[in-house]
Design a protein around this motif. Structure first.
Motif, PDB file in Angstrom:
ATOM      1  N   ARG A   5       0.836  -1.196   0.000  1.00 50.89           N
ATOM      2  CA  ARG A   5       0.000   0.000   0.000  1.00 50.89           C
ATOM      3  C   ARG A   5       0.874   1.251   0.000  1.00 50.89           C
ATOM      4  N   SER A   6       2.081   1.090  -0.493  1.00 51.35           N
ATOM      5  CA  SER A   6       2.983   2.229  -0.629  1.00 51.35           C
ATOM      6  C   SER A   6       3.931   1.930  -1.765  1.00 51.35           C
ATOM      7  N   PRO A   7       4.482   2.958  -2.420  1.00 56.76           N
ATOM      8  CA  PRO A   7       5.360   2.719  -3.555  1.00 56.76           C
ATOM      9  C   PRO A   7       6.657   2.085  -3.130  1.00 56.76           C
ATOM     10  N   GLY A  35       1.467 -16.744   3.665  1.00 52.32           N
ATOM     11  CA  GLY A  35       1.144 -15.694   4.626  1.00 52.32           C
ATOM     12  C   GLY A  35       0.394 -14.507   4.062  1.00 52.32           C
ATOM     13  N   ARG A  36       0.250 -14.428   2.743  1.00 54.49           N
ATOM     14  CA  ARG A  36      -0.479 -13.325   2.104  1.00 54.49           C
ATOM     15  C   ARG A  36       0.011 -11.966   2.624  1.00 54.49           C
ATOM     16  N   LEU A  37       1.331 -11.796   2.582  1.00 52.97           N
ATOM     17  CA  LEU A  37       1.960 -10.617   3.172  1.00 52.97           C
ATOM     18  C   LEU A  37       1.479  -9.305   2.564  1.00 52.97           C
ATOM     19  N   GLU A  38       1.183  -8.356   3.429  1.00 53.07           N
ATOM     20  CA  GLU A  38       0.890  -6.986   3.020  1.00 53.07           C
ATOM     21  C   GLU A  38       1.902  -6.069   3.701  1.00 53.07           C
ATOM     22  N   VAL A  39       2.535  -5.230   2.913  1.00 49.45           N
ATOM     23  CA  VAL A  39       3.544  -4.302   3.434  1.00 49.45           C
ATOM     24  C   VAL A  39       3.017  -2.878   3.313  1.00 49.45           C
ATOM     25  N   VAL A  40       3.019  -2.166   4.422  1.00 54.06           N
ATOM     26  CA  VAL A  40       2.496  -0.806   4.470  1.00 54.06           C
ATOM     27  C   VAL A  40       3.617   0.158   4.872  1.00 54.06           C
ATOM     28  N   GLY A  41       3.722   1.283   4.199  1.00 52.31           N
ATOM     29  CA  GLY A  41       4.661   2.324   4.597  1.00 52.31           C
ATOM     30  C   GLY A  41       6.116   2.049   4.292  1.00 52.31           C
ATOM     31  N   LEU A  42       6.395   1.202   3.312  1.00 48.82           N
ATOM     32  CA  LEU A  42       7.788   0.861   3.003  1.00 48.82           C
ATOM     33  C   LEU A  42       8.610   2.095   2.646  1.00 48.82           C
ATOM     34  N   GLN A  43       7.958   3.130   2.143  1.00 52.28           N
ATOM     35  CA  GLN A  43       8.686   4.341   1.748  1.00 52.28           C
ATOM     36  C   GLN A  43       9.339   5.036   2.935  1.00 52.28           C
ATOM     37  N   HIS A  44       8.915   4.721   4.147  1.00 52.50           N
ATOM     38  CA  HIS A  44       9.517   5.344   5.333  1.00 52.50           C
ATOM     39  C   HIS A  44      10.903   4.772   5.637  1.00 52.50           C
ATOM     40  N   ALA A  69       9.835  -8.237   4.293  1.00 50.44           N
ATOM     41  CA  ALA A  69       9.058  -7.057   3.921  1.00 50.44           C
ATOM     42  C   ALA A  69       9.958  -5.890   3.521  1.00 50.44           C
ATOM     43  N   ALA A  70      11.143  -5.823   4.114  1.00 56.08           N
ATOM     44  CA  ALA A  70      12.060  -4.707   3.855  1.00 56.08           C
ATOM     45  C   ALA A  70      13.031  -4.969   2.715  1.00 56.08           C
ATOM     46  N   ARG A  71      13.007  -6.162   2.147  1.00 54.11           N
ATOM     47  CA  ARG A  71      14.068  -6.585   1.241  1.00 54.11           C
ATOM     48  C   ARG A  71      14.211  -5.706   0.011  1.00 54.11           C
ATOM     49  N   VAL A 179       3.098  -6.081   7.716  1.00 51.57           N
ATOM     50  CA  VAL A 179       4.207  -5.331   8.301  1.00 51.57           C
ATOM     51  C   VAL A 179       3.986  -3.860   7.960  1.00 51.57           C
ATOM     52  N   THR A 180       3.907  -3.038   8.994  1.00 53.82           N
ATOM     53  CA  THR A 180       3.681  -1.611   8.813  1.00 53.82           C
ATOM     54  C   THR A 180       4.911  -0.847   9.277  1.00 53.82           C
ATOM     55  N   PHE A 181       5.573  -0.174   8.345  1.00 54.13           N
ATOM     56  CA  PHE A 181       6.713   0.677   8.677  1.00 54.13           C
ATOM     57  C   PHE A 181       6.204   2.096   8.921  1.00 54.13           C
TER      58      PHE A 181
END
Length: 219
Positions: A5-7, A35-44, A69-71, A179-181
């Protein structure tokens, strides 16, 4: 499918070790598909420069899921309990990934020095302020992350709130990992190391409340 949900962007400037990339690729089917991973806020998460990543800890899977998630942006060198190094094969993999062993329940100057070296060379350090898995309990934050932040004031702090990991082993029920950054609120003047650790933990738990029910299964 992994949802963002983030670029996202390409990998950071620091070279990621082969062992780290192999482990991330091997973990992909479990984390991304099962796990159907969703990553939020990676741009941070900055692509380079000293970065501290505090995270909540409910499951043995948390370090792997956060790293995966951070890879796309960073390699996270995490502080992990030294007992994991008792297995020679596991120890070799952990060393190849740049992970840092820490002795729990005592002042581990070697781990602290290694963490400071990671940050002083522009690395990204993952740490669990609660020290160990919650196992369904609200734990008191330890001062380690606050002391590291004060020792390396130029380091950015980006929290990683992870949820759903306690469900990974509940086959045939599929987990839903997130995972929400996010960047924590600005530090007030003269905030102590203990107060900083407590504040970061509270902000993490506001996003990912304590979860329990994990079976005695480790990755």
């Amino acid at each position: 499918m992994e949802h963002h949900r983030s670029p996202g962007t390409t990998a950071g400037a620091r070279r990621i070790p082969l062992t780290y990339r192999v482990v991330m690729a091997a973990a992909g089917p479990i984390i991304r598909w099962w796990g159907r991973l969703e990553v939020v806020g990676l741009q941070h998460l900055p692509e380079q420069g000293a970065t501290i990543v505090p995270a909540n800890h409910d499951s043995a899977w948390d370090p792997m899921v956060i790293a995966y998630a951070a890879r796309r942006r960073r390699q996270i060198q995490a502080l992990a309990k030294d007992s994991l190094w008792k297995n020679p094969l596991v120890a070799r993999i952990l060393d190849g990934m740049g992970q840092i062993p820490v002795r729990r329940g005592q002042a581990d100057t070697d781990a602290l020095d290694a963490a400071l070296r990671c940050l002083s060379t522009g690395g990204c350090l993952g740490i669990f302020p609660e020290g160990s898995r919650s196992q369904g309990r609200q734990l008191r934050a330890r001062s380690g992350v606050g002391r590291l932040a004060q020792a390396v004031p130029q380091a950015r702090i980006v929290c990683a709130a992870v949820s759903g990991t306690v469900d990974i082993a509940r086959f045939p029920r599929r987990p839903r990992l997130t995972v929400t950054f996010f960047e924590p609120t600005p530090a007030p003047p003269s905030e102590s190391a203990t107060a900083l650790s407590s504040r970061l933990t509270a902000e993490l738990r506001a996003v990912a409340p304590v979860a329990s029910g994990e079976r005695d299964v480790k990755p």
